[in-house]
Motif scaffolding. Structure first.
Motif, PDB file in Angstrom:
ATOM      1  N   ASP A 201      44.783  -0.556-127.871  1.00 58.97           N
ATOM      2  CA  ASP A 201      43.668  -1.088-127.080  1.00 58.97           C
ATOM      3  C   ASP A 201      42.346  -0.961-127.842  1.00 58.97           C
ATOM      4  OD1 ASP A 201      42.970   1.578-126.917  1.00 58.97           O
ATOM      5  OD2 ASP A 201      43.497   1.791-124.805  1.00 58.97           O
ATOM      6  N   ASP A 202      41.290  -1.480-127.226  1.00 53.03           N
ATOM      7  CA  ASP A 202      39.982  -1.548-127.879  1.00 53.03           C
ATOM      8  C   ASP A 202      39.506  -0.182-128.385  1.00 53.03           C
ATOM      9  OD1 ASP A 202      39.834  -4.244-127.441  1.00 53.03           O
ATOM     10  OD2 ASP A 202      38.555  -4.097-125.667  1.00 53.03           O
ATOM     11  N   GLU A 203      39.687   0.820-127.564  1.00 53.19           N
ATOM     12  CA  GLU A 203      39.189   2.163-127.913  1.00 53.19           C
ATOM     13  C   GLU A 203      39.914   2.709-129.153  1.00 53.19           C
ATOM     14  OE1 GLU A 203      38.882   6.446-125.678  1.00 53.19           O
ATOM     15  OE2 GLU A 203      39.578   4.719-124.539  1.00 53.19           O
TER      16      GLU A 203
ATOM     17  N   ALA B 270      34.092  -4.598-128.995  1.00 52.01           N
ATOM     18  CA  ALA B 270      34.725  -3.278-128.884  1.00 52.01           C
ATOM     19  C   ALA B 270      34.480  -2.428-130.128  1.00 52.01           C
ATOM     20  CB  ALA B 270      36.229  -3.451-128.655  1.00 52.01           C
TER      21      ALA B 270
ATOM     22  N   ARG C 173      48.639  -4.963-131.073  1.00 53.59           N
ATOM     23  CA  ARG C 173      47.995  -4.960-129.746  1.00 53.59           C
ATOM     24  C   ARG C 173      49.032  -5.133-128.645  1.00 53.59           C
ATOM     25  NH1 ARG C 173      42.203  -6.280-129.704  1.00 53.59           N
ATOM     26  NH2 ARG C 173      41.452  -6.813-131.777  1.00 53.59           N
TER      27      ARG C 173
ATOM     28  N   GLY D 193      44.465  -3.921-135.742  1.00 49.06           N
ATOM     29  CA  GLY D 193      44.431  -4.743-134.531  1.00 49.06           C
ATOM     30  C   GLY D 193      45.183  -6.053-134.643  1.00 49.06           C
TER      31      GLY D 193
ATOM     32  N   LYS E 255      34.792 -10.189-126.684  1.00 48.96           N
ATOM     33  CA  LYS E 255      35.147  -8.862-126.164  1.00 48.96           C
ATOM     34  C   LYS E 255      35.832  -8.026-127.255  1.00 48.96           C
ATOM     35  CE  LYS E 255      37.722  -6.536-122.503  1.00 48.96           C
ATOM     36  NZ  LYS E 255      38.776  -5.917-123.307  1.00 48.96           N
ATOM     37  N   GLN E 256      36.746  -8.659-127.985  1.00 44.83           N
ATOM     38  CA  GLN E 256      37.461  -7.913-129.027  1.00 44.83           C
ATOM     39  C   GLN E 256      36.497  -7.456-130.132  1.00 44.83           C
ATOM     40  OE1 GLN E 256      40.428 -10.895-129.981  1.00 44.83           O
ATOM     41  NE2 GLN E 256      41.923 -10.018-128.571  1.00 44.83           N
TER      42      GLN E 256
END
Ligand code: PEP
Length: 247
Positions: A102-104, A146, A96, A91, A142-143
């Motif tokens: 992405d997060d997933e 995830a 990114r 990441g 948020k990161q």
């Protein structure tokens, strides 16, 4: 108070050479690095060349979310491990933004790393606009969520790197106060998922670290070392940075 062994990591990105492997190995293996962990993340093709580097840990800069198979051009956790890696960056902001990770996808990569026995260095950080809009804590939360909200067991097996995007490769590092504030927010957020692991997890600062600013950054309470890009290509300066983590 939890004792965390400082970790200083080099991210060579798509740079380096056989000659740099030799120069870096010679310098670092002669230095007194007791009390700190040093991690080198060169391009994966150079990993097997670090034959003299028992004191140093090696890592990949990226890995596939898949275990094995028909994924031309990809490198699995196991292949990295067989090349000598025990860590892997996951990441990084360049992954990114330039490669749309992405997060997933990043959760899948952290899971692949951990299930293979590699320690993921999970990178988080806000961009300039997000900082200016005072959204830093929200973005970091948020990161982190995830990966660690749904899989808190991964935290004890991870290292976190706080890398504000505006500080990467710009020469403008976060101030020690800015960095400490973000690191404390990260630790607090992670404590919601696993308080014990959050107190033990190493949180590295990355973004224009150099020999001049490393000491002040590393002396902050929640900064457990650094992730170093540009300055890690200069062996003497990288060694200086490593030694600042011992002070
Ligand atoms: C990085 O890319 O991880 C990084 C921190 O780069 P730099 O030290 O060059 O800002």
């Amino acid at each position: 108070m939890t004792q965390r062994t400082p970790l200083v990591a080099a991210n060579w990105k798509m740079n380096g050479s056989k000659a740099l492997v030799a120069e870096m190995t010679t310098l670092l293996t002669r230095a007194d690095l007791q009390g700190i962990d040093v991690l080198l993340c060169p391009p994966a093709t150079l990993l097997p060349l670090f034959t003299q580097a028992e004191k140093l840990a090696l890592g990949g800069q990226n890995l596939s979310q898949f275990q094995a198979g028909a994924y031309t051009g990809e490198l699995s956790a196991s292949l990295l491990q067989q090349a000598g890696a025990s860590y892997v960056l996951v990441g990084h902001s360049e992954r990114r933004t330039l490669f749309a990770e992405d997060d997933e996808l990043l959760l899948a990569k952290v899971q692949q790393a951990v299930s293979t026995g590699l320690t993921p260095v999970f990178c988080v950080g806000e961009n300039l606009q997000q900082r200016q809009q005072e959204k830093t804590t929200e973005v970091l939360a948020k990161q982190l969520a995830a990966v660690y909200a749904s899989h808190p067991e991964l935290l004890a097996k991870s290292v976190i790197a706080y890398e504000p995007v505006w500080a990467i490769g710009t020469g403008e590092a976060a101030t020690p106060e800015q960095a400490q504030q973000a690191h404390a927010a990260i630790r607090q957020q992670l404590a919601r998922y696993d308080a014990t692991a959050a107190s033990k997890v190493r949180i590295l600062y990355g973004g224009s670290v150099n020999a001049g600013n490393a000491g002040a950054l590393f002396s902050e309470a929640d900064i457990d070392g650094g992730l170093v890009g540009g300055a890690s290509l200069k062996p003497a300066e990288f060694l200086e940075i490593c030694l600042r983590a011992k002070d």
